[in-house]
Design a protein around this motif. Structure first.
Motif, PDB file in Angstrom:
ATOM      1  N   ILE A   7      11.129  -1.870   1.842  1.00  0.00           N
ATOM      2  CA  ILE A   7      11.070  -0.756   0.890  1.00  0.00           C
ATOM      3  C   ILE A   7      10.192  -1.142  -0.294  1.00  0.00           C
ATOM      4  CG2 ILE A   7      12.410   0.693  -0.694  1.00  0.00           C
ATOM      5  CD1 ILE A   7      14.746   0.442   1.335  1.00  0.00           C
ATOM      6  N   PHE A   8      10.365  -2.355  -0.812  1.00  0.00           N
ATOM      7  CA  PHE A   8       9.534  -2.814  -1.933  1.00  0.00           C
ATOM      8  C   PHE A   8       8.067  -2.919  -1.523  1.00  0.00           C
ATOM      9  CE2 PHE A   8      13.496  -4.947  -3.786  1.00  0.00           C
ATOM     10  CZ  PHE A   8      13.735  -3.882  -4.643  1.00  0.00           C
ATOM     11  N   LYS A  11       6.688   0.544  -1.540  1.00  0.00           N
ATOM     12  CA  LYS A  11       6.518   0.961  -2.940  1.00  0.00           C
ATOM     13  C   LYS A  11       5.199   0.439  -3.486  1.00  0.00           C
ATOM     14  CE  LYS A  11       8.527   0.251  -7.569  1.00  0.00           C
ATOM     15  NZ  LYS A  11       7.273   0.461  -8.211  1.00  0.00           N
ATOM     16  N   GLU A  12       4.926  -0.841  -3.216  1.00  0.00           N
ATOM     17  CA  GLU A  12       3.701  -1.473  -3.706  1.00  0.00           C
ATOM     18  C   GLU A  12       2.456  -0.877  -3.032  1.00  0.00           C
ATOM     19  OE1 GLU A  12       1.833  -5.766  -2.878  1.00  0.00           O
ATOM     20  OE2 GLU A  12       3.795  -5.813  -3.880  1.00  0.00           O
ATOM     21  N   ASP A  15       2.495   3.180  -3.944  1.00  0.00           N
ATOM     22  CA  ASP A  15       2.854   3.614  -5.294  1.00  0.00           C
ATOM     23  C   ASP A  15       3.993   4.644  -5.267  1.00  0.00           C
ATOM     24  OD1 ASP A  15       2.678   3.573  -8.073  1.00  0.00           O
ATOM     25  OD2 ASP A  15       1.272   5.258  -8.106  1.00  0.00           O
ATOM     26  N   ILE A  16       5.088   4.280  -4.632  1.00  0.00           N
ATOM     27  CA  ILE A  16       6.240   5.171  -4.461  1.00  0.00           C
ATOM     28  C   ILE A  16       7.183   5.042  -5.650  1.00  0.00           C
ATOM     29  CG2 ILE A  16       8.282   5.612  -3.044  1.00  0.00           C
ATOM     30  CD1 ILE A  16       6.621   4.589  -0.649  1.00  0.00           C
ATOM     31  N   ASP A  17       7.662   6.164  -6.145  1.00  0.00           N
ATOM     32  CA  ASP A  17       8.692   6.204  -7.178  1.00  0.00           C
ATOM     33  C   ASP A  17      10.045   6.171  -6.465  1.00  0.00           C
ATOM     34  OD1 ASP A  17      10.523   6.797  -9.169  1.00  0.00           O
ATOM     35  OD2 ASP A  17       9.570   8.676  -9.759  1.00  0.00           O
ATOM     36  N   LEU A  18      10.660   5.017  -6.417  1.00  0.00           N
ATOM     37  CA  LEU A  18      11.888   4.862  -5.648  1.00  0.00           C
ATOM     38  C   LEU A  18      13.038   5.702  -6.181  1.00  0.00           C
ATOM     39  CD1 LEU A  18      11.799   1.031  -4.870  1.00  0.00           C
ATOM     40  CD2 LEU A  18      11.162   2.943  -3.381  1.00  0.00           C
ATOM     41  N   ARG A  19      13.130   5.901  -7.483  1.00  0.00           N
ATOM     42  CA  ARG A  19      14.216   6.713  -8.062  1.00  0.00           C
ATOM     43  C   ARG A  19      14.156   8.150  -7.564  1.00  0.00           C
ATOM     44  NH1 ARG A  19      18.503   5.064  -9.015  1.00  0.00           N
ATOM     45  NH2 ARG A  19      18.514   3.017  -9.851  1.00  0.00           N
ATOM     46  N   SER A  21      13.016   9.004  -4.527  1.00  0.00           N
ATOM     47  CA  SER A  21      12.814   8.905  -3.085  1.00  0.00           C
ATOM     48  C   SER A  21      14.143   9.021  -2.356  1.00  0.00           C
ATOM     49  CB  SER A  21      12.154   7.563  -2.750  1.00  0.00           C
ATOM     50  OG  SER A  21      10.864   7.492  -3.302  1.00  0.00           O
ATOM     51  N   ALA A  37      17.305  -1.399  -3.420  1.00  0.00           N
ATOM     52  CA  ALA A  37      15.940  -1.099  -3.866  1.00  0.00           C
ATOM     53  C   ALA A  37      15.921  -0.081  -5.003  1.00  0.00           C
ATOM     54  CB  ALA A  37      15.108  -0.586  -2.697  1.00  0.00           C
ATOM     55  N   VAL A  39      16.713   3.204  -4.622  1.00  0.00           N
ATOM     56  CA  VAL A  39      16.305   4.510  -4.112  1.00  0.00           C
ATOM     57  C   VAL A  39      17.285   5.561  -4.615  1.00  0.00           C
ATOM     58  CG1 VAL A  39      15.969   5.878  -2.018  1.00  0.00           C
ATOM     59  CG2 VAL A  39      15.186   3.509  -2.099  1.00  0.00           C
TER      60      VAL A  39
END
Length: 70
Positions: A7-8, A11-12, A15-19, A21, A37, A39
């Motif tokens: 998942i990390f 994100k890298e 450029d995913i906004d995990l909050r 997602s 993570a 999420v």
């Protein structure tokens, strides 16, 4: 899993906004990885695997049910 390394990495790379997602999975380890993570939404699609933790997990029965969380 349940380590959130993939998942990390996503994100890298993307450029995913995990909050903001969603993780959709079919076992506890998917939910643990998503939680670790950070999420925002955890959706469990129960199947042949037992799940024990409910907490902040939303149970869905079909992928179509996930639409209400989008």
């Amino acid at each position: 899993k349940p380590n959130p390394g993939m998942i990390f990495k996503a994100k890298e790379d993307f450029d995913i906004d995990l909050r903001n997602s969603i993780v959709i999975g079919d076992r506890d380890s998917d939910m643990v990885a998503g939680r670790r993570a950070g999420v925002g939404k955890l959706l469990l699609l129960p199947g042949k695997y037992k799940y024990t933790d409910s907490g902040d997990i939303n149970i869905i029965h079909t992928l179509s049910d996930a639409k209400k969380f989008l």
